[in-house]
Enzyme design. Structure first.
Site, short mmCIF file in Angstrom:
data_model
loop_
_atom_site.label_atom_id
_atom_site.label_comp_id
_atom_site.label_asym_id
_atom_site.label_seq_id
_atom_site.Cartn_x
_atom_site.Cartn_y
_atom_site.Cartn_z
N LYS A 100 11.38 -27.31 8.31
CA LYS A 100 12.63 -27.22 9.22
C LYS A 100 13.09 -28.38 8.79
CE LYS A 100 11.38 -24.09 13.04
NZ LYS A 100 12.07 -23.28 13.14
N ARG A 143 0.84 -1.33 0.19
CA ARG A 143 -0.14 -0.02 -0.08
C ARG A 143 0.65 1.07 -0.12
NH1 ARG A 143 -4.16 -2.30 4.22
NH2 ARG A 143 -2.35 -3.07 5.26
N ASP A 151 3.49 -23.94 6.73
CA ASP A 151 3.63 -24.02 8.27
C ASP A 151 4.85 -23.99 8.79
OD1 ASP A 151 4.06 -25.35 10.88
OD2 ASP A 151 2.00 -25.62 11.09
N HIS A 152 5.60 -23.13 8.38
CA HIS A 152 7.16 -23.39 8.45
C HIS A 152 7.13 -23.97 9.39
CE1 HIS A 152 7.58 -20.88 12.36
NE2 HIS A 152 8.93 -21.37 12.15
N ASP A 171 -1.58 -19.12 18.04
CA ASP A 171 -0.58 -18.98 17.88
C ASP A 171 0.55 -20.37 17.26
OD1 ASP A 171 1.31 -16.80 16.51
OD2 ASP A 171 2.78 -17.34 18.06
N HIS A 203 1.53 -25.46 14.04
CA HIS A 203 3.35 -26.44 13.97
C HIS A 203 3.38 -27.11 15.84
CE1 HIS A 203 3.77 -22.39 12.55
NE2 HIS A 203 4.36 -21.97 13.75
N LYS A 226 5.84 -18.14 25.42
CA LYS A 226 7.05 -17.41 25.45
C LYS A 226 7.00 -17.22 26.60
CE LYS A 226 5.46 -15.69 21.12
NZ LYS A 226 6.19 -15.85 19.90
N GLU A 254 10.31 -20.69 23.60
CA GLU A 254 10.84 -19.47 23.27
C GLU A 254 11.12 -18.70 24.60
OE1 GLU A 254 9.22 -17.66 19.75
OE2 GLU A 254 7.50 -18.11 20.46
N LYS A 279 0.00 -19.20 7.68
CA LYS A 279 -0.53 -19.06 8.83
C LYS A 279 -1.05 -18.04 9.63
CE LYS A 279 0.50 -19.65 13.53
NZ LYS A 279 1.70 -18.79 13.47
C1 BG6 Z 1 5.30 -18.80 14.26
C2 BG6 Z 1 4.27 -17.86 15.53
O1 BG6 Z 1 4.63 -19.20 13.80
O2 BG6 Z 1 6.04 -19.02 15.03
C3 BG6 Z 1 5.45 -16.83 16.85
O3 BG6 Z 1 3.86 -16.63 15.20
C4 BG6 Z 1 6.33 -17.40 16.84
O4 BG6 Z 1 4.72 -16.24 17.82
C5 BG6 Z 1 7.18 -18.42 15.59
O5 BG6 Z 1 7.67 -17.17 17.57
C6 BG6 Z 1 8.37 -19.44 16.37
O6 BG6 Z 1 8.72 -19.40 15.46
P1 BG6 Z 1 10.68 -20.15 15.38
O7 BG6 Z 1 11.36 -21.11 13.68
O8 BG6 Z 1 11.29 -18.98 15.63
O9 BG6 Z 1 10.34 -21.62 16.11
#
Ligand code: BG6
Length: 508
Positions: free
Chosen positions: A188, A47, A183-184, A241, A246, A346, A222, A154
């Site tokens: 991994k 934007r 879904d990252h 989240d 995950h 967290k 985390e 996500k």
């Molecule tokens: C994300 C969440 O999908 O994954 C974040 O939205 C989180 O809140 C993150 O910090 C954690 O990913 P990774 O790869 O650092 O474990």
């Protein structure tokens, strides 16, 4: 490795954090490995009114700041930037999409690049349906002479109802095989290695069931707080989240049956079956099976750390959970009666993600003298950091008598000299270019995962008396979450228990 076919990648939300921190470094790294298509063009959309030159400068900074050691010569960076341009767009203006279509056609013919397009939505999820709808109206999602793929991040909805609505809307516009839901965690290396560990080795699978496994534990901790994502996080919370996506995906890969092939659907069908076998948690069972917590202000290594409610853009009376621990069962022949424990939070003492398989003890303790903990046999699959695998088992301590000591047998990825572990986004972007959807969540998986967490969401919403436990930032979450673990003296594994004054590094 074969390069993907020529294509144009269009990123919506190109001036945002995700593009700079994850996408650009990943695409740049693919270029460095010569894995980008022979002809490749990136069009950033946003934007903000900026020129392509300014955008290229921003992307150069992103490469320098977020690619770590991977930046190579200025010349190669410039070569990479030469394929990038930027356009302003109003997401709700159909005219802008038609103009985008014209621009893309011009680029396709000028560059002789073919007609393959990938659209990446690096925007707030609330815009997915609008953007997809406008792309479709402008004829940009039709696969006539080339492929059209759409990547979304996500959260895929907010609950079961909105998750289904998102899927239905997308399906009215495009087909399921055009959608890549990231879904990252699935990108991994170590998560993918779960498949190899389980299904390439004959020694684990015979033991991988209710007869030999006592419980399964998955932790994703985390040390960071919500940073500058307060407003997103406060309307999300740890359950949406991290757990719904995950953590459940990791459960899926840990618990699935062997797939018949490495085909995307063969694998995802097996993960779906796991999700379908989750024993539903009744609303009334939530307080006993799910613990929620929220971090409070504290000092970590001498520094004052604000509590969650004092973070930027967080409601001072917020009841959003920053920690979840839960216990549940998978009702099938392999897992009947085996408790699964998962937790995430967290502002825990460190960043560590691992899967711990606790094997059952021997039926009779012949050796009574145990030196140290009786931790038994555990297989620990470390997702991050110090990626690797560790097997814990008992050995005789040298000397008189039969003293038993628990020892480790381990493998660390870092010991594989010269092997670079690619980032999750690198792998996932490459897979979309190749059209391989194995590591992406399918519509039905996402809906089943929402269905599983829905009673928890409902219970928390309808029963404000269900406690949200405070835990001081820098600790392992509410003490009470240990009470979830069934069995005398059993607790979660605390991988780096001894808090020193320095940043903890969780060695496997
Ligand atoms: C994300 C969440 O999908 O994954 C974040 O939205 C989180 O809140 C993150 O910090 C954690 O990913 P990774 O790869 O650092 O474990």
């Amino acid at each position: 490795m074969k390069k993907p076919d020529n294509l144009i990648l269009v990123i919506f939300g190109a001036t945002g954090d995700l593009t700079s921190r994850k996408l650009i470094p990943a695409i740049y790294s693919l270029q460095k490995q010569d894995l980008l298509p022979e002809r490749f063009e990136l069009i950033g959309l946003g934007r903000t009114e900026i020129t392509s030159d300014i955008f290229r400068q921003m992307m150069e900074e992103a490469i320098v700041n977020y690619s770590g050691e991977e930046v190579d010569s200025k010349e190669n960076v410039q070569k990479f930037l030469a394929n990038i341009s930027y356009r302003k767009i109003a997401y709700d203006n159909q005219e802008d999409y038609r103009n985008l279509g014209t621009f893309i056609s011009q680029r396709c013919s000028t560059l002789d690049i073919g007609n393959n397009l990938i659209f990446y939505m690096a925007t707030p999820p609330s815009l997915y349906e609008l953007i997809a709808g406008n792309l479709a109206s402008a004829g940009l999602t039709k696969q006539d002479s080339g492929f059209r793929r759409l990547i979304i991040e996500k959260p895929f909805g907010y609950d079961l109802e909105s998750g289904i609505k998102l899927n239905n809307t997308l399906h009215r516009l495009i087909t399921e095989d055009q959608i890549y839901r990231i879904d990252h965690y699935l990108g991994k290396e170590t998560v993918q290695n779960l498949l190899v560990t389980r299904f390439a080795n004959g020694i684990f699978e015979p033991l991988w069931n209710r007869n030999y496994i006592h419980r399964v534990e998955i932790t994703s901790a985390e040390s960071i707080g919500v940073e500058d994502r307060g407003s997103y996080y406060d309307s999300s919370g740890a359950l949406r989240d991290m757990v719904q996506n995950h953590l459940l995906q990791m459960v899926g890969l840990t618990a699935m049956e062997p797939p018949s092939s490495l085909d995307a659907d063969a694998i995802r069908n097996e993960v779906l079956k796991v999700f379908q076998s989750f024993q539903p948690i009744k609303e009334s069972e939530v307080p006993g099976q799910v613990i929620r917590g929220q971090y409070t202000g504290s000092r970590i290594r001498g520094e004052a750390v604000p509590g969650y409610r004092h973070e930027k853009n967080v409601n001072i009376h917020s009841r959003t959970e920053t920690y979840v621990a839960m216990k549940f069962f998978i009702n099938n022949w392999r897992w009947g009666g085996v408790p699964f424990y998962i937790r995430t939070g967290k502002r825990l003492p460190t960043r560590v993600t691992e899967i711990v398989i606790h094997f059952k003890p021997t039926p009779h303790h012949l050796f009574q003298r145990v030196v140290g903990n009786r931790s038994g046999n555990q297989l620990i699959i470390r997702i991050q950091p110090d990626e690797g695998i560790l097997l814990k088992f008992d050995m005789k301590e040298p000397g008189a008598g039969f003293n038993v000591k628990n020892v480790n047998m381990d493998f660390h990825y870092k010991d594989l000299a010269d092997v670079r572990v690619p980032s999750a986004y690198e792998r996932l972007l490459f897979d979309v270019m190749e059209g391989d959807s194995t590591l992406f969540s399918r519509d039905d998986e996402v809906e089943m995962a929402w269905k599983f967490v829905e009673p928890v969401q409902r219970a928390w919403k309808n029963n404000p008396e269900i406690k949200i436990y405070g835990y001081p930032a820098g600790t392992w979450g509410p003490e009470i979450s240990n009470s979830l673990i069934e069995g005398d003296g059993l607790s979660w594994r605390y991988p780096c228990k001894n808090l020193a004054d320095e940043e903890l590094y969780c060695e496997l």
